[in-house]
Design a protein around this motif. Structure first.
Motif, short mmCIF file in Angstrom:
data_model
loop_
_atom_site.label_atom_id
_atom_site.label_comp_id
_atom_site.label_asym_id
_atom_site.label_seq_id
_atom_site.Cartn_x
_atom_site.Cartn_y
_atom_site.Cartn_z
N SER A 79 43.86 1.74 54.41
CA SER A 79 44.68 2.44 55.40
C SER A 79 44.39 3.93 55.46
O SER A 79 44.03 4.55 54.46
CB SER A 79 46.16 2.23 55.06
OG SER A 79 46.99 2.88 55.99
N GLY A 121 52.81 7.40 66.36
CA GLY A 121 53.42 7.79 65.09
C GLY A 121 54.32 9.01 65.21
O GLY A 121 54.21 9.82 66.14
N GLY A 180 46.95 5.56 56.20
CA GLY A 180 48.29 5.96 55.79
C GLY A 180 49.42 5.14 56.41
O GLY A 180 50.31 4.68 55.70
N ASN A 181 49.39 4.97 57.72
CA ASN A 181 50.52 4.30 58.37
C ASN A 181 50.60 2.82 58.04
O ASN A 181 51.69 2.28 57.81
CB ASN A 181 50.45 4.49 59.88
CG ASN A 181 50.94 5.85 60.29
OD1 ASN A 181 51.84 6.41 59.66
ND2 ASN A 181 50.36 6.40 61.34
N THR A 182 49.46 2.15 58.02
CA THR A 182 49.47 0.73 57.67
C THR A 182 50.01 0.55 56.25
O THR A 182 50.83 -0.34 55.99
CB THR A 182 48.05 0.13 57.76
OG1 THR A 182 47.57 0.33 59.10
CG2 THR A 182 48.03 -1.34 57.43
N ALA A 241 42.80 5.16 69.95
CA ALA A 241 41.99 4.06 69.42
C ALA A 241 41.23 4.49 68.17
O ALA A 241 40.49 5.47 68.18
CB ALA A 241 41.02 3.56 70.48
N ALA A 255 44.65 9.74 61.14
CA ALA A 255 44.99 8.33 61.42
C ALA A 255 43.82 7.60 62.07
O ALA A 255 43.62 6.40 61.85
CB ALA A 255 46.21 8.25 62.34
N1 F0G Z 1 47.68 6.08 65.85
C1 F0G Z 1 48.16 6.05 64.61
C2 F0G Z 1 49.33 6.93 64.28
C3 F0G Z 1 47.56 5.24 63.62
O1 F0G Z 1 48.04 5.23 62.39
C4 F0G Z 1 46.44 4.46 63.97
C5 F0G Z 1 45.78 3.62 62.99
C6 F0G Z 1 45.99 4.52 65.30
C7 F0G Z 1 46.64 5.33 66.21
C8 F0G Z 1 44.84 3.71 65.77
O2 F0G Z 1 45.20 2.40 65.98
O3 F0G Z 1 43.53 1.33 64.51
O4 F0G Z 1 44.86 0.00 66.14
O5 F0G Z 1 43.06 1.54 66.92
N2 F0G Z 1 46.04 3.63 61.76
C9 F0G Z 1 45.48 2.72 60.76
C10 F0G Z 1 46.18 2.91 59.42
C11 F0G Z 1 44.01 2.72 60.69
O6 F0G Z 1 45.59 2.57 58.40
O7 F0G Z 1 47.32 3.34 59.40
P1 F0G Z 1 44.10 1.23 65.88
#
Ligand code: F0G
Length: 433
Positions: free
Chosen positions: A144, A385, A146-148, A247, A308
């Motif tokens: 991750s 986020g 972080g958010n995942t 993305a 992210a």
């Molecule tokens: N915005 C935020 C705040 C994110 O945390 C992520 C991805 C994305 C956009 C992109 O989304 O990967 O579906 O294209 N975060 C992941 C994580 C990689 O590990 O928290 P995605």
């Protein structure tokens, strides 16, 4: 006697091989990713819309969740036994200052930062952990930015399972790292970037038996589809012209495409919005492929302030290509400066979001300027986020960047004297009543 709920199966997106709904593998032997197909509920589009509308505002049970409200399209066999916070039910906002900055006339912000752990990841995790429990997993893991990991931690705690996260050392925003530690995730600070973390997590899944809840896990994507279903419902099932989304690893882009195709096939909508996927210029392998008509997959070394989406080798590439093709979508990029300026505008409107989220609004502005998004078209930009995920980026922008960037709001240090306050008010008379 009531009819049994419709069943679901997993299908390899590459070779079409079918697996049972409870098969724990994440990939087909051919290397293809799996996706879920749910047996049709048998309801007409109008009946399904009425059912979803009926469940809105439920006070008890799984329908309190903005994910499980759509369970016929998410995981019908899960029944009421779900690991839910609840999550979803995020607001769809209109803010004139943001609309004006983007040069739009009809711009909506779908704020996924209002989920329980502050990002859209909760929508995927409620389904991921529900499935983990159904197949008897005894622990869960993810790579991750972080958010995942934060969502994994909160939902694993809810399910009573231990959690493990691989995160890139030095490239996780403070709010997220804090959540990982606080929720009790065994946090591995890996000396490498997210792409390295992802490879290590996959190897650990193959060889060490950890159960991965990254977005290659098809159950995660079923939950994330509800961002689209919910925004359609909030617009009374009148689809917008565009849905714009940041993305990175491409899980959202892929799940949005699946949600829209299914919403059309199940009769919820007749017109499909176009998806615009927005990458940071320094982390844009998907945009590179798009410019070449998706002739080949790219891998880059990623650099962007938006940690992210600091991702160079996105896992859901193939299915995101399909999402863009099937929705007549586009892929674009924005610079870090554009993203931070968009963020300052969103923040100052009292909404707030983390840097990666602002890519959707910055991307909207770019596509309007390039006349790809037409004047008068309705746009929904997804804010992925919460503002508090990345406090350091705010301080850097407003307080520490030399030559104040647009919208910089420098705090003013004073002595505890009325004369000092008066001096400030003289320079900013609008602060007086
Ligand atoms: N915005 C935020 C705040 C994110 O945390 C992520 C991805 C994305 C956009 C992109 O989304 O990967 O579906 O294209 N975060 C992941 C994580 C990689 O590990 O928290 P995605």
């Amino acid at each position: 006697m009531t009819a049994p709920p419709p069943t679901s199966r997993q299908v390899c997106a590459a070779c079409g091989r079918v697996f049972s709904e409870t098969d724990p593998r994440l990939q087909c032997e051919c290397g293809g990713l799996l996706e879920l197909r749910h047996e049709h509920s048998g309801l007409t589009g109008a009946a399904l819309r009425a059912l979803f509308d009926d469940r809105r505002g439920a006070a008890h049970g799984p329908f309190r969740s903005g994910v499980w409200r759509y369970r016929e399209m998410v995981l019908p066999t899960a029944g009421d036994d779900v690991v839910t916070y609840p999550e979803g039910n995020t607001p769809l906002l209109r803010r004139p200052a943001v609309t004006a900055w983007a040069g739009a006339t009809d711009l909506w912000l779908k704020h996924e930062g209002h989920n329980p752990t502050g990002s859209f990841k909760d929508r995927g995790m409620t389904v991921g952990l529900t499935q983990a429990r159904r197949i008897g997993a005894t622990a869960v893991a993810c790579a991750s930015t972080g958010n995942t990991g934060a969502a994994l931690g909160a939902y694993a705690a809810l399910a009573g399972l231990p959690a493990l996260a691989f995160v890139p050392k030095g490239h996780v925003a403070l709010g997220k790292l804090m959540q990982l530690v606080a929720y009790g995730v065994r946090t591995l600070l890996v000396n490498g970037d997210f792409d390295v973390c992802q490879e290590l997590a996959h190897a650990s899944s193959d060889q060490l038996g950890v159960y991965l809840l990254n977005s290659i896990n098809p159950f995660r994507l079923e939950g994330q589809k509800t961002i689209v279903l919910e925004l359609l419902q909030q617009l009374d099932w009148e689809p917008p012209d565009w849905i714009v989304v940041p993305a990175g690893n491409l899980g959202n882009t892929a799940s949005f495409g699946k949600a829209l195709a299914e919403a059309r096939d199940w009769g919820l909508i007749t017109k499909i919005p176009r998806i615009a996927a927005v990458q940071a210029e320094g982390a844009a392998p998907f945009a590179l492929s798009y410019r070449e008509g998706f002739a080949r997959r790219h891998r880059v070394e990623a650099h962007t302030v938006a940690t992210a989406i600091r991702i160079g080798n996105p896992a859901s590439y193939e299915r995101a290509v399909r999402a863009i093709r099937e929705t007549d979508g586009v892929v674009t990029t924005v610079t870090d400066d554009e993203m931070l300026e968009a963020k300052a505008v969103i923040d100052a409107a009292g909404v707030g979001c983390e840097p990666a989220s602002a890519a959707s609004v910055a991307g909207t502005r770019r596509l309007i300027r390039e006349r790809i998004i037409g004047t008068g078209q309705r746009v929904v930009a997804v804010l992925t986020g919460h503002l508090l995920k990345d406090p350091e980026s705010v301080i850097r922008y407003h307080q520490e960047t030399e030559a104040a960037p647009p919208g910089a709001n420098r705090p003013i240090e004073i002595e505890p004297r009325l004369a000092d306050v008066e001096r400030v008010l003289a320079a900013a008379p609008n602060l007086r009543r």
